[in-house]
Design a protein around this motif. Structure first.
Motif, mmCIF file in Angstrom:
data_model
loop_
_atom_site.group_PDB
_atom_site.id
_atom_site.type_symbol
_atom_site.label_atom_id
_atom_site.label_comp_id
_atom_site.label_asym_id
_atom_site.label_seq_id
_atom_site.Cartn_x
_atom_site.Cartn_y
_atom_site.Cartn_z
ATOM 1 N N ILE A 70 -42.701 -22.430 -36.941
ATOM 2 C CA ILE A 70 -42.737 -22.025 -38.346
ATOM 3 C C ILE A 70 -41.927 -23.018 -39.169
ATOM 4 C CG2 ILE A 70 -42.143 -20.227 -40.017
ATOM 5 C CD1 ILE A 70 -42.478 -18.175 -37.772
ATOM 6 N N LEU A 71 -42.539 -23.566 -40.206
ATOM 7 C CA LEU A 71 -41.847 -24.454 -41.140
ATOM 8 C C LEU A 71 -41.365 -23.630 -42.329
ATOM 9 C CD1 LEU A 71 -41.029 -27.240 -42.280
ATOM 10 C CD2 LEU A 71 -43.381 -27.466 -43.154
ATOM 11 N N ILE A 72 -40.058 -23.632 -42.548
ATOM 12 C CA ILE A 72 -39.465 -22.903 -43.674
ATOM 13 C C ILE A 72 -39.096 -23.911 -44.758
ATOM 14 C CG2 ILE A 72 -37.644 -21.308 -44.394
ATOM 15 C CD1 ILE A 72 -37.316 -20.608 -41.406
ATOM 16 N N VAL A 73 -39.535 -23.648 -45.988
ATOM 17 C CA VAL A 73 -39.299 -24.571 -47.096
ATOM 18 C C VAL A 73 -38.531 -23.843 -48.200
ATOM 19 C CG1 VAL A 73 -40.354 -26.200 -48.703
ATOM 20 C CG2 VAL A 73 -41.527 -25.639 -46.551
ATOM 21 N N ASP A 74 -37.287 -24.278 -48.444
ATOM 22 C CA ASP A 74 -36.442 -23.619 -49.441
ATOM 23 C C ASP A 74 -35.313 -24.580 -49.818
ATOM 24 O OD1 ASP A 74 -34.822 -21.892 -50.977
ATOM 25 O OD2 ASP A 74 -35.479 -20.159 -49.797
ATOM 26 N N ASP A 75 -35.052 -24.768 -51.125
ATOM 27 C CA ASP A 75 -33.968 -25.663 -51.535
ATOM 28 C C ASP A 75 -32.602 -24.981 -51.437
ATOM 29 O OD1 ASP A 75 -34.675 -23.961 -53.686
ATOM 30 O OD2 ASP A 75 -33.622 -25.268 -55.085
ATOM 31 N N ASP A 76 -32.587 -23.676 -51.233
ATOM 32 C CA ASP A 76 -31.338 -22.926 -51.035
ATOM 33 C C ASP A 76 -30.985 -22.970 -49.544
ATOM 34 O OD1 ASP A 76 -29.356 -21.027 -50.591
ATOM 35 O OD2 ASP A 76 -30.138 -19.632 -52.085
ATOM 36 N N ILE A 77 -29.987 -23.760 -49.191
ATOM 37 C CA ILE A 77 -29.650 -23.983 -47.780
ATOM 38 C C ILE A 77 -29.237 -22.683 -47.091
ATOM 39 C CG2 ILE A 77 -28.165 -25.247 -46.184
ATOM 40 C CD1 ILE A 77 -30.220 -26.945 -47.687
ATOM 41 N N ASP A 78 -28.505 -21.829 -47.808
ATOM 42 C CA ASP A 78 -28.097 -20.550 -47.204
ATOM 43 C C ASP A 78 -29.310 -19.687 -46.876
ATOM 44 O OD1 ASP A 78 -25.414 -21.179 -47.315
ATOM 45 O OD2 ASP A 78 -25.109 -20.267 -49.293
ATOM 46 N N LEU B 235 -32.309 -20.798 -46.353
ATOM 47 C CA LEU B 235 -33.002 -21.507 -45.279
ATOM 48 C C LEU B 235 -32.439 -21.115 -43.921
ATOM 49 C CD1 LEU B 235 -35.258 -23.705 -45.477
ATOM 50 C CD2 LEU B 235 -33.470 -25.409 -45.176
ATOM 51 N N LYS B 236 -31.108 -21.124 -43.826
ATOM 52 C CA LYS B 236 -30.454 -20.794 -42.558
ATOM 53 C C LYS B 236 -30.671 -19.332 -42.186
ATOM 54 C CE LYS B 236 -26.739 -24.253 -42.834
ATOM 55 N NZ LYS B 236 -25.288 -24.465 -43.002
ATOM 56 N N LEU B 237 -30.590 -18.437 -43.175
ATOM 57 C CA LEU B 237 -30.735 -17.009 -42.909
ATOM 58 C C LEU B 237 -32.135 -16.679 -42.396
ATOM 59 C CD1 LEU B 237 -29.579 -14.146 -43.046
ATOM 60 C CD2 LEU B 237 -30.359 -14.030 -45.432
ATOM 61 N N ILE B 238 -33.157 -17.197 -43.090
ATOM 62 C CA ILE B 238 -34.537 -16.932 -42.670
ATOM 63 C C ILE B 238 -34.794 -17.550 -41.299
ATOM 64 C CG2 ILE B 238 -36.969 -17.308 -43.226
ATOM 65 C CD1 ILE B 238 -36.047 -17.437 -46.213
ATOM 66 N N GLY B 239 -34.295 -18.769 -41.114
ATOM 67 C CA GLY B 239 -34.473 -19.446 -39.830
ATOM 68 C C GLY B 239 -33.851 -18.664 -38.688
ATOM 69 N N LEU B 240 -32.658 -18.136 -38.903
ATOM 70 C CA LEU B 240 -31.971 -17.367 -37.866
ATOM 71 C C LEU B 240 -32.731 -16.091 -37.546
ATOM 72 C CD1 LEU B 240 -29.484 -17.154 -36.049
ATOM 73 C CD2 LEU B 240 -28.297 -15.992 -37.924
ATOM 74 N N MET B 241 -33.216 -15.401 -38.580
ATOM 75 C CA MET B 241 -33.975 -14.165 -38.358
ATOM 76 C C MET B 241 -35.211 -14.425 -37.495
ATOM 77 S SD MET B 241 -33.856 -11.842 -41.836
ATOM 78 C CE MET B 241 -34.429 -13.078 -42.974
ATOM 79 N N LEU B 242 -35.893 -15.527 -37.780
ATOM 80 C CA LEU B 242 -37.127 -15.816 -37.054
ATOM 81 C C LEU B 242 -36.861 -16.386 -35.667
ATOM 82 C CD1 LEU B 242 -39.226 -17.247 -40.010
ATOM 83 C CD2 LEU B 242 -39.532 -15.048 -38.866
ATOM 84 N N GLN B 243 -35.784 -17.148 -35.523
ATOM 85 C CA GLN B 243 -35.403 -17.637 -34.191
ATOM 86 C C GLN B 243 -35.121 -16.475 -33.254
ATOM 87 O OE1 GLN B 243 -32.217 -20.443 -35.091
ATOM 88 N NE2 GLN B 243 -33.485 -22.140 -34.364
ATOM 89 N N ARG B 244 -34.521 -15.433 -33.785
ATOM 90 C CA ARG B 244 -34.230 -14.252 -32.960
ATOM 91 C C ARG B 244 -35.506 -13.546 -32.502
ATOM 92 N NH1 ARG B 244 -29.185 -11.849 -36.594
ATOM 93 N NH2 ARG B 244 -27.553 -13.169 -35.663
ATOM 94 N N GLN B 245 -36.593 -13.798 -33.218
ATOM 95 C CA GLN B 245 -37.889 -13.240 -32.824
ATOM 96 C C GLN B 245 -38.624 -14.152 -31.837
ATOM 97 O OE1 GLN B 245 -39.106 -10.205 -33.809
ATOM 98 N NE2 GLN B 245 -37.150 -9.854 -34.845
ATOM 99 N N GLY B 246 -38.002 -15.306 -31.499
ATOM 100 C CA GLY B 246 -38.579 -16.198 -30.498
ATOM 101 C C GLY B 246 -39.400 -17.343 -31.061
ATOM 102 N N TYR B 247 -39.368 -17.537 -32.404
ATOM 103 C CA TYR B 247 -40.155 -18.612 -32.995
ATOM 104 C C TYR B 247 -39.366 -19.921 -33.010
ATOM 105 C CZ TYR B 247 -43.045 -14.743 -34.655
ATOM 106 O OH TYR B 247 -43.835 -13.629 -34.713
#
Length: 390
Positions: free
Chosen positions: A9-17, A19-31
């Motif tokens: 999954i490619l996450i695109v957001d200029d807000d780094i916080d 970006l990290k939050l969404i990325g962490l949520m999805l990583q925990r789902q195995g993506y």
């Protein structure tokens, strides 16, 4: 999860916080996560990495998410990637604009992790179903994977391709840079098409670039072959490039047969997602069967649907010093698709003639067995709806 075969999954957001939050949520789902903090960077990454899904923020400094979405939809390399628009705005007009730009879904910030996971899962499932339907319509892609080296994987991949080639345009290939024995078996010692493509960026791979590297064989097969240069075994292959090559081959032929080599590498684990049917090649010896059992466990733990995996036992010598097939099935926990009879003389003669052995002696027992394997794999793929990932 074993080897990571999760969707990217490619996450695109200029807000780094964010970006990290969404990325962490999805990583925990195995993506698997890729990130971009600007629109232009997102377009470049989407073309290079071919993610399975893009989560795209609307408000960005260089270009807004609507424009990014329009450009992705205008590019043939990225037109099919599903996109979820993500924004703090809740105006109906913004949602309409997002859908008109080509978005598949729309989420507003902040979102609950469970809702995000649910939307992502639904979009990916729908996208996979569409890919499977397209795969079923466009033919069959089979990957052949040896439980270890030297079990006859290349011979079976080539033989099945020759059988499929009698029913429609077929490409045969090996993704084994530096170890291209398939080219030698076909009398194409200097063929390096696959190796040349693997050295490119994923964004450079398309039907035209693949077509230029295909080698025609008198049998009617077209071959995309790896080199035999030893130094090429050290190539640092980008899995995204290899995936783009598989997708490109599928667009050029009704059937594709791919020799994936032996054992499970990170590259192979990624490629398995693109295959309609995976055939694991074994021999009737306990060491090989134990290796195959662990290979199957790893694949199934990583998401391989057991229905889309088959076992072919290649029995290359007449001997009583081997594990009986019933015991082999019990050891593997998996039924055998077929047992290929010993035919060492035929195999030798076919290689000397640079012809697949099923075409060299089409009335042989082995040719009949390979024909049934090809037919059964086609039937299984049709009934399963294509695709290997569960």
């Amino acid at each position: 999860r074993g080897w990571d075969m999760g969707e990217k999954i490619l996450i695109v957001d200029d807000d780094i916080d964010s970006l990290k939050l969404i990325g962490l949520m999805l990583q925990r789902q195995g993506y698997e996560i890729a990130a971009a903090s600007a629109g232009g960077q997102a377009i470049t990454k989407a073309a290079q990495e071919h993610p399975d899904l893009i989560i795209l923020d609307v408000m960005m400094p260089d270009m807004d998410g609507f424009e990014v979405c329009r450009r992705l939809r205008a590019d043939p390399n990225t037109v099919g990637i599903p996109i979820i628009m993500f924004t703090a705005k809740t105006l109906v007009d913004d949602k309409v604009t997002g859908f008109e730009a080509g978005a598949d879904d729309y989420l507003t910030k902040p979102t609950h992790p469970a809702e995000l996971a649910s939307r992502v899962k639904a979009i990916l499932a729908r996208s996979a179903a569409q890919r499977h339907t397209a795969a079923s319509d466009s033919g069959l892609m089979i990957g052949f994977l040896g439980a270890k080296g030297g079990v006859g994987t290349t011979t079976i991949a080539l033989s099945v391709a020759a059988m499929l080639g009698q029913k429609g345009p077929t490409i045969v290939s090996d993704i084994r840079p530096g170890q291209g024995s398939m080219g030698l078996m076909l009398g194409m010692a200097r063929a390096t098409g696959m190796t040349n493509l693997l050295a490119r960026q994923a964004a450079e791979i398309n039907a035209r670039t693949i077509e230029a590297e295909l080698s025609p064989h008198p049998s009617g097969l077209r071959a995309l072959l790896s080199s035999i240069r030893p130094k090429d075994t050290q190539m640092n292959v980008n899995p995204d490039t290899a995936v783009a090559i598989l997708k490109g081959m599928r667009s050029l032929a009704r059937n594709v047969s791919v020799d994936l080599g032996s054992g499970l590498t990170r590259q192979t684990a990624r490629l398995v997602k693109e295959i309609d049917q995976l055939v694991v090649i074994v021999e009737p010896f306990r060491v090989t069967l134990n290796m195959a059992r662990e290979l199957l466990k790893e694949l199934e733990a990583s998401g391989l649907n057991k229905v889309r995996a088959s076992i072919v036992l290649v029995n290359r010598t007449q001997s009583t010093l081997q594990v009986p097939w019933q015991e082999a099935e019990q050891l593997l926990g998996h039924d055998m698709l077929s047992i290929v009879s010993p035919a060492p003389e035929l195999a030798f003669q076919a290689v000397e003639a640079n012809t697949p052995m099923v075409l060299y002696q089409p009335t042989s027992v082995v040719a009949t067995q390979i024909g049934k394997i090809a037919e059964e794999l086609s039937t299984r793929s049709a009934s399963a709806g294509g695709g290997v990932a569960a």
